[in-house]
Enzyme design. Structure first.
Site, PDB file in Angstrom:
ATOM      1  N   HIS A  99     -78.966 -20.994  42.867  1.00 39.92           N
ATOM      2  CA  HIS A  99     -79.305 -19.797  42.091  1.00 39.92           C
ATOM      3  C   HIS A  99     -79.026 -18.535  42.886  1.00 39.92           C
ATOM      4  O   HIS A  99     -79.229 -18.504  44.095  1.00 39.92           O
ATOM      5  CB  HIS A  99     -80.776 -19.846  41.649  1.00 39.92           C
ATOM      6  CG  HIS A  99     -80.985 -20.762  40.505  1.00 39.92           C
ATOM      7  ND1 HIS A  99     -81.104 -20.324  39.213  1.00 39.92           N
ATOM      8  CD2 HIS A  99     -81.055 -22.104  40.450  1.00 39.92           C
ATOM      9  CE1 HIS A  99     -81.244 -21.362  38.416  1.00 39.92           C
ATOM     10  NE2 HIS A  99     -81.207 -22.452  39.149  1.00 39.92           N
TER      11      HIS A  99
ATOM     12  N   SER B  46     -76.001 -15.938  34.223  1.00 34.99           N
ATOM     13  CA  SER B  46     -76.837 -15.158  35.145  1.00 34.99           C
ATOM     14  C   SER B  46     -76.634 -13.662  34.955  1.00 34.99           C
ATOM     15  O   SER B  46     -77.596 -12.884  35.006  1.00 34.99           O
ATOM     16  CB  SER B  46     -76.549 -15.544  36.600  1.00 34.99           C
ATOM     17  OG  SER B  46     -77.066 -16.827  36.877  1.00 34.99           O
TER      18      SER B  46
ATOM     19  N   VAL C  17     -86.004 -14.425  33.781  1.00 29.54           N
ATOM     20  CA  VAL C  17     -86.167 -12.984  33.596  1.00 29.54           C
ATOM     21  C   VAL C  17     -86.169 -12.538  32.138  1.00 29.54           C
ATOM     22  O   VAL C  17     -86.588 -11.416  31.856  1.00 29.54           O
ATOM     23  CB  VAL C  17     -85.098 -12.180  34.381  1.00 29.54           C
ATOM     24  CG1 VAL C  17     -85.209 -12.455  35.867  1.00 29.54           C
ATOM     25  CG2 VAL C  17     -83.696 -12.475  33.870  1.00 29.54           C
TER      26      VAL C  17
END
Length: 170
Positions: free
Chosen positions: A70, A87, A126
């Protein structure tokens, strides 16, 4: 129903379509395929559960490699445009591409401190969070013990995977 429908794909096509659900870890999708696919796997929730089971059954080295795959939040890969499309979209949804210089500096400091302490980047799903929500969680979690943070990071990775699969529904 997921598109493309997992139960209709051969191994190569399945890994191509679903290998990025867990960041840079197509082994998760390959293991799910190798365990056999049925019509139930065309449901995002079912497939997410099966993928999570594969990760949870993996040894700690494989889990650590998954966490290390990540990117940092608002990190150098984001700044240089080198994130995966997922991402990039996820970080932009939280406004991480619009950090103030002060926020960027705090993300940088927290990223360095966190990675030095735990050996993997800070991971949080997020979507639906603001920069301030993320920074607040980051500050708190940076003080966790390693065992707690390892488990929390894996839970967040599973959440990210569920969100990614949910976004593939038509």
């Amino acid at each position: 129903m997921l598109s493309p429908r997992p139960s209709t794909l051969d191994r190569a096509a399945f890994v191509e379509a679903y290998g990025g659900i867990y960041e840079h870890s197509p082994w998760v999708a390959a293991a799910v395929f190798d365990g056999g696919l049925g019509a139930g796997d065309d449901d995002a929730g079912v497939l997410a559960g099966r993928m999570a089971q594969v990760v949870d059954a993996a040894d700690d080295d494989a889990k650590l490699a998954l966490l290390r795959a990540h990117p940092e939040l608002a990190g150098r890969l984001a700044m240089s445009g080198e994130l995966t499309a997922d991402s990039t979209s996820e970080q932009a949804s939280a406004g991480l591409d619009r950090c103030t210089p002060e926020e960027f500096a705090e993300f940088h400091e927290l990223n360095e401190r966190y990675t030095a302490r735990f050996g993997f980047p800070f991971i949080i799903a997020v979507r639906g969070l603001s920069r301030q929500d993320i920074l607040s969680a980051f500050r708190i979690r940076a003080d966790n013990d390693r065992e707690t943070e390892f488990a929390t990071a894996l839970q967040q990775v599973h959440r990210i995977a569920r969100l990614r699969l949910g976004a593939m529904d038509v």
